[in-house]
Structure formats: structure tokens, C-alpha cells
Write an enzyme that holds these catalytic residues in place. Sequence first.
Site, PDB file in Angstrom:
ATOM      1  N   HIS A 308      38.195  38.727  37.496  1.00  0.00           N
ATOM      2  CA  HIS A 308      37.445  39.987  37.482  1.00  0.00           C
ATOM      3  C   HIS A 308      38.372  41.199  37.418  1.00  0.00           C
ATOM      4  O   HIS A 308      39.602  41.090  37.540  1.00  0.00           O
ATOM      5  CB  HIS A 308      36.530  40.080  38.705  1.00  0.00           C
ATOM      6  N   CYS A 325      40.241  35.382  44.419  1.00  0.00           N
ATOM      7  CA  CYS A 325      39.923  35.554  43.001  1.00  0.00           C
ATOM      8  C   CYS A 325      41.180  35.878  42.193  1.00  0.00           C
ATOM      9  O   CYS A 325      42.243  36.165  42.748  1.00  0.00           O
ATOM     10  CB  CYS A 325      38.910  36.685  42.817  1.00  0.00           C
TER      11      CYS A 325
END
Length: 384
Positions: A308, A325
Site C-alpha cells: 500500500h 505491510c
Amino acid sequence: MRRAVLICVALLLICCGCGAAPAEPPSPPPVVQIRPALDSKHARPERGVVVRARGGTLGRVLVSEGGQHVPGRLDGSHTVWRSDWTLKPGAEYTVTATAAAPRGPATVATGRFRTRAADRTVRVASTAPLPGETVGTGMPVIIDFDGPVADKAAVERALEVRSETPVEGAWRWIGDTRVVYRTRRFWAPRQQVTVTAHLAGVRVADGVYGGVDSTFAFTVGRDQTTSIDTTTHRMVVQRDGRVVQRMAISAGMATTPEYTTTSGIHLTMDKASPVRMVSPGREKGEPGFYDVMIEHAVRISDSGEYVHAKDNVWAQGRANVSHGCINSRPDQAAWFFDNSLRGDPVTITGTSRELEWDNGWGFWQLSWRRWREGSALSGGGRVP
């Protein structure tokens, strides 16, 4: 002297005989046997249709239901015809079969029968990919049923995958309502795949039959793979063997297991912008709590891992500071978001936490031998 020779020849012809051979008697007409028996009212759907010829060979066999042709095939001797799949419960079928003997008249058998109705039925509830979807080369085929499957081998035999490029693949059961198909190697790109669950009439459990057949097709798109090295903080995207993007990234800080990025072969599962991300196992006000909206997020596991956007460019390419992440510069994350298909492989290396095979779509973490152990046909139907 000449007359004597002629007489001898004549005598020889008389002795040897030169009349026409008697005609062979005609063959009796062949016998055609049909199972289920014609006029049956409660035929078992799971047994299909079998037509046999005794004393001859089968020619044309036509089986239909509701105006639809029932596929089947002859054996090598042309004496037995079998339907390819099971039959619909509570349906009426028409059969016409022709058989011929070596000599003599042919036999034509025609009639109808009805299959027994099911007490309960099981159907396909959902699939991945979606019908008509274009996916990446690592994409599995996931079928969810609307009820539990007891006879997994019977259902698995009814599942058919047809691809334009031949491929080796196998099904694996994950619980009683989900089965997953994975190829031995990634799909060849740019081809169509058709999946059919010939479920109608399959005996799923006592008194429970498959309700209807289900078919869907999807397209395998271009070949895009991503490799992420968390030790060098670099991400490389290749398409059809050519590098199309290089990105500086930051991975999980690894202070706890949940904040450690998993290493292994991931698949992109879905994407959204924005995505709300909340710290796992922490309440508001506790150390490490967060509740944020994140842009251009591509999910790669079920344990909260995404690729992301993040504006902490000071860490990208230098340090791992995320909560698990993979984050990158906003413009590059937007590019990855726009260019990702579900089923694109993303391979991550360099961390101490291994991706579990059942974490999201981590199916490529299993060897081919271990994957096939989950098949009801080759592995005995063991459910992990």
C-alpha cells in the site's frame, strides 16, 4: 483322344462340384439393454445411463432431458455407451438406441425413465475467480458449496477444468464446503479457462444430491510477478519477463509476530482505496494502537498484509518500520494498485516469519506432493 480328355474334365467337375454355396442364415437381431430400465420412476441419478448391445454393435445413442442432449461415449468395442456425468434428480429422460448385427435386421430401442427426487440438494454458492474475470498466473480456482459434502471423491470426480494450454492441476479440500484447484506450475498467460461442476445428481451424502450443474469461465492475463527483498528494502515487478517497475519499500518492524511480514509466495487477493486498518489486539489508548485509512491497498494475505501507499519515504529503501505491510511511495503504490490482477504472485524474502499455506491464498507454499494429499482421489480425502 481329345474326346477322352474332355470326358475326364467333365467327370472331375461333377465330382468336385461347381454349384453355388448355400447362403448363411441371417443373424438374430441384437438385444439392447438400457439401465436404468425404461419406465422406471425412481432411477438413481448418481448411476447415470448405460446402454449395452448383445449380439451386435451400437450405432446411434441419443439421451436427452428437457430438450437438452446428455453427453456420453462408446467404448472401444462399440457395445457399451455410458453417460459422461450423473443425472438430474427428479427429471424425465428419453433414450433412443440403435444396434446392428453383422447380418440381419437392426434393433431400435426407445423409451423414457424418471430419476428419483432428492430430499435435499447442494449447489455451488460462490466461485473465485468470478465469471469473466481476468486474473494473474498464480490464481487458484475456489469453489464454495452451500452445504457440507460428505462424499468428497464423488464431487471431485464431477469437477472439470479445461484450459486452452494443457496444464496439470489438482483439487484440495479445505473443510467440508470448500475445494480449491491449483496447477502444478503457474498458468500459461493469455488463455481462457472453463470450469464446470457437473454436480446435478452427484450423491453428496445420504439423501442429498447435487442440485444443478454450474459452469463459469475466466481469462488468465499477462504474466506479472513481484519479488520483495525485505533486507534490501527493494521491490521489483516483472511483466512477461521484463522489469516494469522498481520500488523502494519498508516492511514489518518485526518487534512482534503480527508486526513481522511473512516470507513466501503470496498472491494478490483483492484491492481497495482506501482501506481502514486497525491495530490487532489493541484497544484505543494502548501503546501501539492505530486506526487509519490507507490508500491504494492491495491485499496479499488474511493476516492483514497489504502492499500500500505510505508517505514515510524516509524509511522506504532504508528501514523496516511498518506493522507488517509493505509500503511504498504513494505514486508507485498507485501504479501497483492499477496494474495488479487477483492471482498475481508476490514473493517476499528476508523475514523470520513464514507464510502459512492456508493464510489467504498461500497455496503455493505447499509442494506439489503435499498439495495433492488434500485430494479425495489421490490422497484419500483427508481434510487438514
